[in-house]
Design a protein around this motif. Sequence first.
Motif, PDB file in Angstrom:
ATOM      1  N   ARG A  52      58.128  51.699  30.435  1.00 37.02           N
ATOM      2  CA  ARG A  52      58.226  52.278  28.887  1.00 37.02           C
ATOM      3  C   ARG A  52      60.022  52.433  28.075  1.00 37.02           C
ATOM      4  O   ARG A  52      60.777  51.997  28.913  1.00 37.02           O
ATOM      5  CB  ARG A  52      58.614  53.802  29.427  1.00 37.02           C
ATOM      6  N   ARG A  53      60.050  51.852  27.101  1.00 37.40           N
ATOM      7  CA  ARG A  53      60.721  51.536  26.500  1.00 37.40           C
ATOM      8  C   ARG A  53      60.615  52.622  24.776  1.00 37.40           C
ATOM      9  O   ARG A  53      59.591  53.059  24.151  1.00 37.40           O
ATOM     10  CB  ARG A  53      61.051  50.114  25.547  1.00 37.40           C
ATOM     11  N   THR A  54      62.557  53.346  25.045  1.00 40.63           N
ATOM     12  CA  THR A  54      62.143  54.663  23.626  1.00 40.63           C
ATOM     13  C   THR A  54      63.311  54.013  22.520  1.00 40.63           C
ATOM     14  O   THR A  54      64.065  53.743  22.792  1.00 40.63           O
ATOM     15  CB  THR A  54      62.637  55.553  24.375  1.00 40.63           C
ATOM     16  N   CYS A  55      62.410  54.486  21.248  1.00 39.71           N
ATOM     17  CA  CYS A  55      63.523  54.106  19.747  1.00 39.71           C
ATOM     18  C   CYS A  55      64.650  54.572  20.081  1.00 39.71           C
ATOM     19  O   CYS A  55      64.810  56.315  20.330  1.00 39.71           O
ATOM     20  CB  CYS A  55      63.178  54.268  18.507  1.00 39.71           C
ATOM     21  N   SER A  56      66.330  53.989  20.347  1.00 38.09           N
ATOM     22  CA  SER A  56      66.997  55.447  20.377  1.00 38.09           C
ATOM     23  C   SER A  56      67.255  56.237  19.156  1.00 38.09           C
ATOM     24  O   SER A  56      68.485  56.702  18.605  1.00 38.09           O
ATOM     25  CB  SER A  56      68.761  53.958  20.927  1.00 38.09           C
ATOM     26  N   GLN A  78      65.713  51.660  27.821  1.00 40.77           N
ATOM     27  CA  GLN A  78      64.784  52.111  28.739  1.00 40.77           C
ATOM     28  C   GLN A  78      65.907  53.449  29.186  1.00 40.77           C
ATOM     29  O   GLN A  78      67.289  54.165  29.048  1.00 40.77           O
ATOM     30  CB  GLN A  78      65.380  50.998  30.276  1.00 40.77           C
ATOM     31  N   ARG A  79      65.351  54.701  29.258  1.00 44.14           N
ATOM     32  CA  ARG A  79      66.095  56.571  29.479  1.00 44.14           C
ATOM     33  C   ARG A  79      66.673  55.907  30.395  1.00 44.14           C
ATOM     34  O   ARG A  79      66.423  55.881  31.780  1.00 44.14           O
ATOM     35  CB  ARG A  79      64.767  56.114  29.304  1.00 44.14           C
ATOM     36  N   SER A  80      67.761  56.751  30.727  1.00 42.51           N
ATOM     37  CA  SER A  80      68.885  57.403  31.864  1.00 42.51           C
ATOM     38  C   SER A  80      68.113  57.245  33.017  1.00 42.51           C
ATOM     39  O   SER A  80      68.035  57.646  33.891  1.00 42.51           O
ATOM     40  CB  SER A  80      69.553  57.825  31.137  1.00 42.51           C
ATOM     41  N   ASP A  81      66.974  58.515  32.624  1.00 41.14           N
ATOM     42  CA  ASP A  81      66.162  59.827  33.431  1.00 41.14           C
ATOM     43  C   ASP A  81      64.602  58.447  33.789  1.00 41.14           C
ATOM     44  O   ASP A  81      63.906  59.036  34.540  1.00 41.14           O
ATOM     45  CB  ASP A  81      65.498  60.363  33.651  1.00 41.14           C
ATOM     46  N   GLU A  82      65.333  57.180  33.429  1.00 41.70           N
ATOM     47  CA  GLU A  82      63.453  56.164  34.220  1.00 41.70           C
ATOM     48  C   GLU A  82      64.354  54.512  35.193  1.00 41.70           C
ATOM     49  O   GLU A  82      63.478  53.433  35.449  1.00 41.70           O
ATOM     50  CB  GLU A  82      63.132  55.275  33.245  1.00 41.70           C
ATOM     51  N   LEU A  83      65.312  55.299  35.770  1.00 37.07           N
ATOM     52  CA  LEU A  83      65.550  54.751  36.554  1.00 37.07           C
ATOM     53  C   LEU A  83      64.901  54.694  38.062  1.00 37.07           C
ATOM     54  O   LEU A  83      63.998  56.437  37.974  1.00 37.07           O
ATOM     55  CB  LEU A  83      66.629  55.126  37.370  1.00 37.07           C
TER      56      LEU A  83
END
Length: 213
Positions: free
Chosen positions: A122-126, A154-159
Amino acid sequence: MKIIALGSPGVGKGTYAAEITKKYNVLSISTGDLFRENIKNETELGKKAKEIIDSGKLVPDEVTIGMMKERLGREDTPNGFILDGFPRTIPQAEALSEFSEIDLVLNFKADKEVIMQRLTGRRTCSNCAAIFHVVNIPPKQEGVCDKCGGKLVQRSDELPEVIEERLKVYEEQTAPLIGYYQEKGLLKEVTVNEDFGKHKEEILDRIFKVIES
Ligand code: ADP
Ligand code: ZN
């Protein structure tokens, strides 16, 4: 029409909620987006939420409930809404029942491997929070939002470690809502294992049929 979108992190709730919004002209309200907006703007709420979100845990119920009560109390939801990410615990569901009626709870399901693949890609628009996926929903230009030209991140909670924790939290705290809403006769299920980019029409048709059934 007042709808709750339930389902594990990564199942695609946010993507489907955006489509439901377009089709039925309801407002989509995502608690995750509201929190991220607050973090970006460095509000008091954002400061409280940041560390918790990055660890994969849930923001405390009283904070989340207060934020949603305020949001749903505004006058801009005449055609109803779809809630993406709220409620996520039984106390949140009980609080919600005191300030809003609900017509339908859609429980989105997918296989575990599908969910992991969706979360890691997943990639999210900043800038505008639109959701893409490197394989399933690629943007026209790599790393750039189709809608606003913002940078995709990539959101920081997607690690991977955080994803694991979020799935555990989902099983423990959110999955019990399925039985809770089933008992109230509000629950309908939709299974989506296919790739959204390739099977968009078919998936949306399935979702809209369930909503209208
Ligand atoms: P996803 O649906 O992929 O888990 P969200 O954007 O909905 O992602 O949520 C991201 C994070 O925001 C959650 O892991 C949690 O920390 C916090 N959050 C979102 N909704 C709630 C809620 N209703 N209650 C508590 N915390 C929440
Ligand atoms: Zn954007």
